[in-house]
Enzyme design. Structure first.
Site, mmCIF file in Angstrom:
data_model
loop_
_atom_site.group_PDB
_atom_site.id
_atom_site.type_symbol
_atom_site.label_atom_id
_atom_site.label_comp_id
_atom_site.label_asym_id
_atom_site.label_seq_id
_atom_site.Cartn_x
_atom_site.Cartn_y
_atom_site.Cartn_z
ATOM 1 N N SER A 132 5.287 -5.842 -2.186
ATOM 2 C CA SER A 132 5.174 -4.704 -1.716
ATOM 3 C C SER A 132 3.817 -4.301 -1.936
ATOM 4 C CB SER A 132 6.035 -3.674 -2.382
ATOM 5 O OG SER A 132 6.131 -3.590 -3.654
ATOM 6 N N HIS A 187 2.150 -0.177 -5.351
ATOM 7 C CA HIS A 187 2.031 0.353 -3.910
ATOM 8 C C HIS A 187 0.861 1.070 -3.675
ATOM 9 C CE1 HIS A 187 6.573 0.614 -3.319
ATOM 10 N NE2 HIS A 187 6.234 -0.766 -3.883
#
Length: 350
Positions: A132, A187
């Site tokens: 991610s 992230h």
């Protein structure tokens, strides 16, 4: 967006090769991990750590390669599926925007950048892994490309690409603060890194180099400063992962020694009952093949570091006590046998 730019990006073309390759690598690693003890729906932290997850006691203990390896590990099929869907959706655009080489550079550097921020923020509290951070870097790069190329786009195309990517990123990060277990630091770190890398690697067909030079310099300097801050604020590992691994390996070896010693003990007793060996011979075998292996295991276990912060600290103490007890008991049994006279032709019954 003008027709020439649409043609260059080819939004409806098949998924380009490097995006397909990265998806394939992630899926392949997941499949291989299934054969290595990982679960299909969920993998325990111990398995993830073995395969290279990011965790301060391991990463900051000299295993810096985990900042890269962690981006190819996933904790379950749902985790993998959601990430690969996002990579497929964003990668097919960004790879055409920047080209294969620049795309891979953005992906990998964003993944490492996200994992570095995760290491600083999460520290000793979480084992992290997943693509991610790198994927958020791809979406950060998409935003940078669209923003700098907005003058070449129609307003509708700009809104669709820019606000769509921004909304996806914002909602996903917001979910990370609501749903437990999501590594938002990776992230955010990947997203910012992707924007910086995209600014540095923008094609000259989007913005002439002279107009972009100052922005690129500012981005580069800001990124270097950010890296310096992160590197100088690395967490102090609560314990050393290599010491934890050493304990686990030595305990496993003790289990193997225990199994072999018990098997040998039964064999020696059987031979004694058959009357085929003397008590002295039995005692010698017990010393050499039962007591000595336990004693050697105890010495090796005693040589390991005693750090109460280690997860296996209590297990180490138990293993040492067991090895010592078995060694002393075996030696006592051997000494007892040596004091029993042997009668030829009669079974020995210690």
């Amino acid at each position: 967006m003008d027709q020439s730019l649409l043609t260059r990006i080819e939004l409806r073309a098949p998924v380009p090769p490097m995006t397909r390759l990265l998806i394939t690598l992630n899926v392949l690693v997941f499949v291989v991990m299934l054969f290595g003890g990982a679960g299909f729906w969920h993998s325990p932290n111990t398995v993830q750590l073995t395969w290279g997850a990011n965790f301060a006691p391991a990463t900051a203990d000299g295993q810096w390669w985990r900042l890269a390896s962690a981006m190819f590990l996933h904790f379950g099929a749902l985790h993998l599926g959601m990430n690969m869907l996002a990579l497929w959706d964003g990668g097919k655009l960004v790879e055409r925007m920047f080209g294969a080489v620049r795309f891979v550079v953005i992906y990998l550097v964003s993944g490492v950048g996200g994992n570095l921020l995760s290491l600083v923020i999460q520290g000793n509290d979480a084992v992290s892994g997943g693509a991610s951070g790198a994927i958020f870097g791809i979406y950060g790069a998409l935003l940078a490309y669209v923003w700098f190329g907005r003058k070449q786009m129609q307003a509708q195309e700009f809104r669709w690409l820019f606000w769509g990517a921004l909304l996806f990123s914002a909602l996903t990060i917001a979910m990370g603060y609501i749903i437990p277990g999501i590594d938002n630091s990776a992230h955010i770190g990947g997203f910012v890194t992707g924007m910086v890398m995209a600014t540095l690697l923008l094609p000259v067909t989007i913005v002439p180099s002279k107009q972009l030079t100052l922005t690129q310099w500012l981005a580069a300097v800001s990124w270097v400063v950010a890296l310096f801050v992160l590197v100088t604020h690395l967490p102090t590992p609560k314990y050393r992962w290599q010491q934890e691994v050493a304990i686990q390996k030595q305990v496993q070896k003790l289990n193997q020694v225990d199994q072999k010693a018990q098997q040998k003990w039964r064999q020696i007793i059987l031979e004694g009952r058959e009357g085929s060996v003397s008590f002295d011979d039995m005692a010698a075998q017990i010393d050499a093949q039962v007591a000595t292996p336990y004693e050697e295991s105890f010495e090796k276990l005693s040589a390991l570091p005693e750090d109460p912060n280690l997860p296996s600290a209590a297990l180490l103490e138990q293993a040492k006590a067991y090895a010592l007890q078995r060694s002393e008991a075996s030696k006592a049994a051997a000494d007892k046998l040596r004091n029993v006279p042997f009668m030829p032709g009669k079974p020995a019954t210690p």
